[in-house]
Every structure is written in structure tokens, then in C-alpha cells.
Design a protein around this motif. Structure first.
Motif, PDB file in Angstrom:
ATOM      1  N   GLY B 100     105.380  51.015 -65.410  1.00 35.10           N
ATOM      2  CA  GLY B 100     106.034  49.866 -66.053  1.00 35.10           C
ATOM      3  C   GLY B 100     107.472  49.733 -65.616  1.00 35.10           C
ATOM      4  N   ALA B 101     108.166  50.864 -65.585  1.00 33.62           N
ATOM      5  CA  ALA B 101     109.580  50.834 -65.178  1.00 33.62           C
ATOM      6  C   ALA B 101     109.705  50.373 -63.740  1.00 33.62           C
ATOM      7  CB  ALA B 101     110.183  52.228 -65.347  1.00 33.62           C
ATOM      8  N   LEU B 102     108.830  50.898 -62.906  1.00 39.39           N
ATOM      9  CA  LEU B 102     108.845  50.508 -61.492  1.00 39.39           C
ATOM     10  C   LEU B 102     108.641  49.013 -61.351  1.00 39.39           C
ATOM     11  CD1 LEU B 102     108.926  52.167 -58.804  1.00 39.39           C
ATOM     12  CD2 LEU B 102     106.488  51.686 -58.663  1.00 39.39           C
ATOM     13  N   PHE B 103     107.690  48.517 -62.121  1.00 42.26           N
ATOM     14  CA  PHE B 103     107.386  47.089 -62.078  1.00 42.26           C
ATOM     15  C   PHE B 103     108.590  46.267 -62.527  1.00 42.26           C
ATOM     16  CE2 PHE B 103     105.641  43.289 -64.108  1.00 42.26           C
ATOM     17  CZ  PHE B 103     104.942  42.762 -63.033  1.00 42.26           C
ATOM     18  N   LEU B 104     109.201  46.727 -63.615  1.00 40.04           N
ATOM     19  CA  LEU B 104     110.360  45.998 -64.140  1.00 40.04           C
ATOM     20  C   LEU B 104     111.509  46.015 -63.157  1.00 40.04           C
ATOM     21  CD1 LEU B 104     110.634  46.881 -67.914  1.00 40.04           C
ATOM     22  CD2 LEU B 104     110.076  44.707 -66.872  1.00 40.04           C
ATOM     23  N   LEU B 105     111.770  47.201 -62.599  1.00 35.18           N
ATOM     24  CA  LEU B 105     112.899  47.325 -61.676  1.00 35.18           C
ATOM     25  C   LEU B 105     112.661  46.495 -60.427  1.00 35.18           C
ATOM     26  CD1 LEU B 105     113.802  51.094 -61.939  1.00 35.18           C
ATOM     27  CD2 LEU B 105     114.929  49.155 -62.982  1.00 35.18           C
ATOM     28  N   LEU B 109     116.457  41.024 -60.761  1.00 40.14           N
ATOM     29  CA  LEU B 109     117.361  40.496 -59.748  1.00 40.14           C
ATOM     30  C   LEU B 109     118.566  41.418 -59.685  1.00 40.14           C
ATOM     31  CD1 LEU B 109     117.703  38.099 -57.866  1.00 40.14           C
ATOM     32  CD2 LEU B 109     118.993  36.984 -59.656  1.00 40.14           C
ATOM     33  N   TRP B 110     118.787  42.027 -58.532  1.00 41.42           N
ATOM     34  CA  TRP B 110     119.848  43.032 -58.447  1.00 41.42           C
ATOM     35  C   TRP B 110     121.146  42.480 -57.896  1.00 41.42           C
ATOM     36  CZ3 TRP B 110     119.773  46.653 -61.571  1.00 41.42           C
ATOM     37  CH2 TRP B 110     118.578  47.268 -61.939  1.00 41.42           C
ATOM     38  N   SER B 111     121.067  41.466 -57.079  1.00 37.94           N
ATOM     39  CA  SER B 111     122.339  40.952 -56.564  1.00 37.94           C
ATOM     40  C   SER B 111     122.210  39.476 -56.207  1.00 37.94           C
ATOM     41  CB  SER B 111     122.793  41.754 -55.350  1.00 37.94           C
ATOM     42  OG  SER B 111     121.999  41.457 -54.238  1.00 37.94           O
ATOM     43  N   GLY B 137     120.657  41.333 -62.965  1.00 41.54           N
ATOM     44  CA  GLY B 137     120.134  42.080 -64.098  1.00 41.54           C
ATOM     45  C   GLY B 137     119.043  41.356 -64.863  1.00 41.54           C
ATOM     46  N   LYS B 138     118.783  40.099 -64.488  1.00 40.58           N
ATOM     47  CA  LYS B 138     117.711  39.367 -65.175  1.00 40.58           C
ATOM     48  C   LYS B 138     116.389  39.617 -64.455  1.00 40.58           C
ATOM     49  CE  LYS B 138     119.572  36.739 -68.477  1.00 40.58           C
ATOM     50  NZ  LYS B 138     120.417  35.577 -68.222  1.00 40.58           N
ATOM     51  N   LEU B 139     115.333  39.429 -65.199  1.00 38.77           N
ATOM     52  CA  LEU B 139     114.017  39.581 -64.594  1.00 38.77           C
ATOM     53  C   LEU B 139     113.687  38.346 -63.764  1.00 38.77           C
ATOM     54  CD1 LEU B 139     111.721  41.107 -67.326  1.00 38.77           C
ATOM     55  CD2 LEU B 139     112.569  42.161 -65.285  1.00 38.77           C
ATOM     56  N   THR B 140     113.062  38.584 -62.621  1.00 38.32           N
ATOM     57  CA  THR B 140     112.719  37.432 -61.789  1.00 38.32           C
ATOM     58  C   THR B 140     111.436  36.753 -62.263  1.00 38.32           C
ATOM     59  OG1 THR B 140     111.720  39.005 -60.284  1.00 38.32           O
ATOM     60  CG2 THR B 140     113.858  38.130 -59.658  1.00 38.32           C
ATOM     61  N   ILE B 141     110.731  37.440 -63.167  1.00 39.08           N
ATOM     62  CA  ILE B 141     109.527  36.818 -63.693  1.00 39.08           C
ATOM     63  C   ILE B 141     109.958  35.662 -64.597  1.00 39.08           C
ATOM     64  CG2 ILE B 141     107.347  37.231 -64.874  1.00 39.08           C
ATOM     65  CD1 ILE B 141     108.020  40.262 -64.506  1.00 39.08           C
ATOM     66  N   GLY B 142     109.403  34.539 -64.360  1.00 43.43           N
ATOM     67  CA  GLY B 142     109.757  33.391 -65.180  1.00 43.43           C
ATOM     68  C   GLY B 142     111.042  32.723 -64.744  1.00 43.43           C
ATOM     69  N   GLY B 164     121.728  26.723 -49.257  1.00 48.90           N
ATOM     70  CA  GLY B 164     120.443  27.356 -48.970  1.00 48.90           C
ATOM     71  C   GLY B 164     120.247  28.497 -49.934  1.00 48.90           C
ATOM     72  N   VAL B 165     119.113  28.509 -50.594  1.00 50.39           N
ATOM     73  CA  VAL B 165     118.826  29.579 -51.552  1.00 50.39           C
ATOM     74  C   VAL B 165     117.628  30.340 -51.037  1.00 50.39           C
ATOM     75  CG1 VAL B 165     118.283  30.136 -53.931  1.00 50.39           C
ATOM     76  CG2 VAL B 165     119.663  28.142 -53.437  1.00 50.39           C
ATOM     77  N   LYS B 166     117.837  31.629 -50.848  1.00 51.51           N
ATOM     78  CA  LYS B 166     116.756  32.434 -50.325  1.00 51.51           C
ATOM     79  C   LYS B 166     116.596  33.655 -51.197  1.00 51.51           C
ATOM     80  CE  LYS B 166     117.133  34.088 -46.186  1.00 51.51           C
ATOM     81  NZ  LYS B 166     117.380  34.193 -44.764  1.00 51.51           N
ATOM     82  N   LYS B 167     115.362  33.968 -51.513  1.00 50.00           N
ATOM     83  CA  LYS B 167     115.127  35.168 -52.299  1.00 50.00           C
ATOM     84  C   LYS B 167     114.667  36.247 -51.346  1.00 50.00           C
ATOM     85  CE  LYS B 167     112.789  37.013 -56.153  1.00 50.00           C
ATOM     86  NZ  LYS B 167     111.426  37.306 -56.460  1.00 50.00           N
ATOM     87  N   LYS B 168     115.420  37.340 -51.335  1.00 47.13           N
ATOM     88  CA  LYS B 168     115.069  38.420 -50.420  1.00 47.13           C
ATOM     89  C   LYS B 168     114.841  39.649 -51.251  1.00 47.13           C
ATOM     90  CE  LYS B 168     116.539  38.424 -45.642  1.00 47.13           C
ATOM     91  NZ  LYS B 168     117.660  38.722 -44.767  1.00 47.13           N
ATOM     92  N   GLY B 169     113.610  39.982 -51.494  1.00 44.77           N
ATOM     93  CA  GLY B 169     113.323  41.156 -52.317  1.00 44.77           C
ATOM     94  C   GLY B 169     113.896  40.984 -53.709  1.00 44.77           C
ATOM     95  N   THR B 170     114.845  41.827 -54.037  1.00 45.00           N
ATOM     96  CA  THR B 170     115.420  41.754 -55.381  1.00 45.00           C
ATOM     97  C   THR B 170     116.792  41.093 -55.358  1.00 45.00           C
ATOM     98  OG1 THR B 170     116.337  43.939 -55.102  1.00 45.00           O
ATOM     99  CG2 THR B 170     114.202  43.787 -56.186  1.00 45.00           C
ATOM    100  N   SER B 171     117.100  40.348 -54.306  1.00 39.20           N
ATOM    101  CA  SER B 171     118.415  39.700 -54.288  1.00 39.20           C
ATOM    102  C   SER B 171     118.282  38.230 -53.893  1.00 39.20           C
ATOM    103  CB  SER B 171     119.350  40.423 -53.328  1.00 39.20           C
ATOM    104  OG  SER B 171     118.963  40.185 -52.008  1.00 39.20           O
ATOM    105  N   TYR B 172     119.234  37.463 -54.416  1.00 43.28           N
ATOM    106  CA  TYR B 172     119.298  36.060 -54.072  1.00 43.28           C
ATOM    107  C   TYR B 172     120.412  35.896 -53.064  1.00 43.28           C
ATOM    108  CZ  TYR B 172     116.273  33.260 -57.040  1.00 43.28           C
ATOM    109  OH  TYR B 172     115.216  32.632 -57.588  1.00 43.28           O
TER     110      TYR B 172
END
Lengths: 99, 403
Positions: B100-105, B109-111, B137-142, B164-172
């Protein structure tokens, strides 16, 4: 009647050059040196110990002798024996006129 | 091999069978479709063998009939593993928590990186992003789709030409281009250029309007340098200019570089003390609670002489509460006293120039200085200096048109 049927079978097998184990319901025993024996088409396990395994087939029974025998795998009509094989002997049932 | 692995998946049981009719029992079981492996005789009337878990019902049904006793010796395979795992609730819970933690992390959104924009606009974009819920720090889900964010940003921030907005892994990653704003009101207000201070004009470049002064002319503060009125004088209206331009008053623009003068008074002390450190320091750490300080490291450095001591404190917060424990760090820089043997006058000039440059425009250049007066009193050198500066003196002065 039974004898007649069998004669027909033998004849058909010979005529069409079919493998005899299929035609005649006889066991097929494949051995790999003296360490493995693969028996197909037997009809029942009569005795199992680490020195002797006795199997029934249509016309009698056979006995495999050896040392430290174990059944590696066993299915309905198949048996894979492992160990040191010494001999395979056949004891046809005289009543049925076995082959 | 493949068969073995499949069996492992379904579960294997090693059993000990005891009884008189073992052979018949085995035969009966295989006739029912059971799969027996590794049959080994242990003693008379007793064998060990491995059977598949899913055939277990067959053995159970037939063992009474053949009067055999079955003992389970060992269990292998996935079903038993799962069973054992389920029995260890804590391990299972930890495992699930971990997943669960892995999934959440992984879905946080980290940066958020914004590139290509000036700081003010970057701040605007950031606050806009915050209002859409796109913050670190927000969840990208939703969270809103990058394309959606892009569209919204372009709608809500009018200064953006493109983003230009690009999502790269956990960063925007955002890359923006600012709109270069064209001056919105084309109809400019009439204005003149006037001198902001007195000086001698050295260079002139009037982009709009009509210059009224020339190079090397002395101007006073308030002198009109260039006028937005394209035609000379109202009295001589429509004398030599074309009719169309008559009476037109535009906003004069341009640059007038003039030599200006500044007077500066400065006092330089006769004796100066200069203390130098070479950057080498030794630190002493101590933990403090209330008024008590407990040294933990480096306390042996504290009694050195001729050092500059810098003390810094670090405090910790825990959920908004300030912890009573603080870390005190004393940095001691070894220092050296140096007697600067410089010319006082030169020093004064340098200092005064530095002061002046802070007051002046960035483009202004100090081209020369002159010592007007030098006097020593009370151990100080008093200087009066004159600086020559080349700077832009043109300022826009709007004219209210009476007619």
C-alpha cells in the motif's frame, strides 16, 4: 469366443503392421540400462517392495526384481521404476493361454 | 519439469501409508485418476509417497475401503505457503501495508518543475496549479490530466503564450513561454522629454519626437530635451510641415546621456583594524534543554584565543510543537588582525564610489573623480569629492493638452 477374437487381433496386427502392444493389450516395458524401467499398459500393481515389484497384465503377471526399487511415478496404466534392476520375469497365466 | 512446477503450484503432500493392502490401494487410487510419485518402501506394510493435493479426496474416500492409514509428513507448494502466510497475520499485514505504501508513494506527485518563465509568472502559475490541486505531495490519483491542466493554465493565466505540461513519473514538468506584451494603448498620451538634473549632453538618441537640444549643450533640471509636438510652435502652424501632421502631439521617447556631477563627503578613520579569517573553522556542538547546555562534541576547541565565534541554534518542530531540545553549534574561525597600509584618500574614493553606484541607475557610468578638499581632524580624514557621471537624464513628462 475369446480365443477367436484374439486370433483375429493377432492377424489384423500382423497384416497392418501395427505395434503389438496396442493390438494385443500387452505391457510395453522400456528400460534404461538397469536403472529405470518404464512399464505401460499394465492392469494392476500386485506387490511393491524395495526388492520386487509385481504387476498384473492381461494374460498374467510379471515380476521385476532389483535392489532399492522405488516408484518414481505412477498413473493408471503407467509406472516408472527407479533403482537397480536385476531381472524381469513373466508368469503368463496358463488358463488364458497367455503370450 | 514443467509438470513438477505445476504440481508445486497446486500443492504436493508427502504421506506415509500404512496398511496391508497398499498395492491395491495405490492401484485403486490411480484408477480414479490420482498421480502418485516417489513411492518408497520404508518397512513392510509401510510406504512413503508424494501425492497431489487436489487428489486428496480420492485417497480419503478409498483409505477406509483398503484399510490404510495415511499420515501427512510434509506439505509443499503454493497453497500451503499461502496458508502459512495467512496464519502469520502480522507478516501479512506488514506486507500489505508495504504494498500500500509503495502504491501511495508511486502515485504521489513529488515535484513540480516550471521552466522558461520569469519568477513572477512562475509564482502565478504555481498558485494556479495549487488551485487545481496539482502540488507537491498530493496524490496523482484523481488529479487532473496534464492536457486538462495545460488547457486550464492557458485559459486562466493570460500572460502565458504557451505552456507545455508533461507528467514524468512522479513529477510534473512545465515549460512555459511568456507573452511579450505589446503596449496596449496605441494612442499614446502626449509627452515631452525633460532633463531630470543638470548636465552637459554627451549623446542623444530620440526615437520619437523632436529634439530641442544638441550635444555639448548645458541643460538645467526641467529643460525640455525633446518634444512630442511634431510641429514647431502653434503660432507658426502649418508653415513648413505637411497638413496631416499639424497639431499632432505624440509621446516623445529617447535617451539623452549627459555628464552630471555629484558631490560626496566622506570620512575615513586614520587607524583601521581589519580582521581576516581564512575560512578554517572548528565547531563545538552542544545539546540544550531549557537553560542547561550539555556539550557533546568539540568542547575542547572552545578555549582557543583570537577567534571569532558564531553561534547558531537549531530547533525542531514536531507536528507544530516546538521541541524543548535544541542543538547549539559554535563555529570558531581563527582570525588574524591586519593593519591595512593603504592610502586613506584612495580608500575614501573607493567607498564613496561604491555608495554612489548604489544610488545611480544601472547603466550609469562613473567616469572620473576629483578630490576637492582633504582635511584631517580627530584622527579622521575628511574628504569632499566630485564625481563625473555619464547617465541618462531624460524623463517623460506628460503634457495635459488644454485644447
Amino acid at each position: 469366443m475369446v480365443k477367436w477374437q484374439q486370433q483375429i487381433r493377432t492377424w489384423v496386427g500382423r497384416y497392418f503392421d501395427l505395434p503389438s502392444d496396442v493390438m494385443l493389450d500387452l505391457p510395453r516395458i522400456t528400460t534404461i540400462g538397469s536403472i529405470h524401467a518404464y512399464i505401460e499398459n499394465h492392469t494392476g500393481l500386485l506387490l511393491f517392495s524395495d526388492r520386487e515389484v509385481r504387476l498384473k497384465y492381461r494374460d498374467g503377471h510379471l515380476s521385476i526384481k532389483g535392489k532399492s526399487l522405488r516408484i518414481k511415478m505412477m498413473l493408471k496404466e503407467e509406472l516408472l521404476l527407479e533403482g537397480t534392476l536385476d531381472s524381469i520375469e513373466f508368469y503368463p497365466d496358463p488358463k488364458k493361454g497367455g503370450k | 519439469m514443467a509438470r513438477n512446477q505445476l504440481d508445486f503450484l497446486y500443492g504436493l503432500v508427502t504421506v506415509r501409508v500404512k496398511g496391508v493392502l497398499i498395492e491395491a490401494f495405490l492401484q485403486a487410487c490411480t484408477r480414479e485418476g490420482a498421480y502418485i510419485t516417489n513411492v518408497k518402501q520404508v518397512s513392510d506394510k509401510e510406504v512413503h509417497m508424494t501425492i497431489r493435493l487436489k487428489d486428496w479426496v480420492i485417497y480419503r474416500r478409498l483409505r477406509k475401503k483398503y484399510r490404510c492409514k495415511i499420515h501427512i509428513i510434509a506439505r509443499h507448494g503454493i497453497p500451503f505457503l499461502i496458508h502459512r502466510l495467512l496464519a502469520k497475520k502480522a507478516v501479512l499485514a506488514a506486507f500489505l501495508c508495504g504494498i500500500g505504501a509503495l502504491f501511495l508513494l508511486a502515485n504521489t506527485l513529488w515535484s513540480v518543475q516550471i521552466k522558461g518563465l520569469p519568477p513572477e509568472l512562475e509564482a502565478t502559475v504555481e498558485s494556479q496549479l495549487e488551485s487545481y490541486g496539482v502540488t507537491e505531495g498530493k496524490l496523482t490519483i484523481g488529479m487532473k490530466d496534464p492536457n486538462e491542466v495545460q488547457r486550464l493554465l492557458l485559459e486562466d493565466v493570460p500572460d502565458l503564450l504557451w505552456i507545455g505540461v508533461k507528467k514524468k513519473g512522479t513529477s510534473y514538468q512545465l515549460y512555459g513561454v511568456m507573452k511579450t506584451r505589446q503596449d496596449p494603448d496605441e494612442t499614446t498620451r502626449p509627452a515631452d522629454l525633460v532633463a531630470s538634473k543638470k548636465g552637459i549632453i554627451k549623446k542623444m538618441f530620440i526615437t520619437k519626437g523632436r529634439p530641442l537640444v544638441s550635444v555639448n549643450q548645458f541643460v538645467k533640471k526641467g529643460t525640455v530635451l525633446a518634444t512630442g509636438k511634431l510641429k514647431e510652435g502653434t503660432s507658426e502652424a502649418a508653415k513648413d510641415e505637411s497638413e496631416e501632421d499639424s497639431g499632432k502631439y505624440i509621446e516623445a521617447e529617447g535617451e539623452v546621456i549627459a555628464e552630471t556631477w555629484y558631490r560626496a563627503e566622506i570620512q575615513v578613520p586614520e587607524d583601521q583594524q581589519l580582521q581576516l579569517t581564512d575560512g578554517e573553522k572548528s565547531s563545538a556542538y552542544s545539546v540544550g534543554i531549557g537553560s542547561i547546555n550539555i556539550p557533546i562534541w568539540g568542547w575542547w576547541n572552545t578555549d582557543e584565543e583570537n577567534v571569532r565565534v558564531e553561534t547558531s541554534q537549531k530547533k525542531w518542530d514536531l507536528f507544530g510543537w516546538e521541541l524543548p531540545i535544541r542543538l547549539e553549534v559554535k563555529d570558531m574561525y581563527a582570525q588574524e588582525d591586519v593593519q591595512p597600509e593603504n592610502d586613506r584618500v584612495k580608500q575614501g574614493i573607493v567607498a564613496a564610489k561604491r555608495d554612489l553606484k548604489q544610488k545611480l541607475d544601472e547603466e550609469a557610468k562613473v567616469i572620473g573623480e576629483k578630490v576637492l578638499h582633504e582635511r584631517e581632524e580627530n584622527g579622521k580624514v575628511k574628504l569632499i569629492l566630485l564625481f563625473k557621471v555619464h547617465e541618462n537624464i531624460a524623463v517623460t513628462k506628460y503634457v495635459t493638452q488644454g485644447d
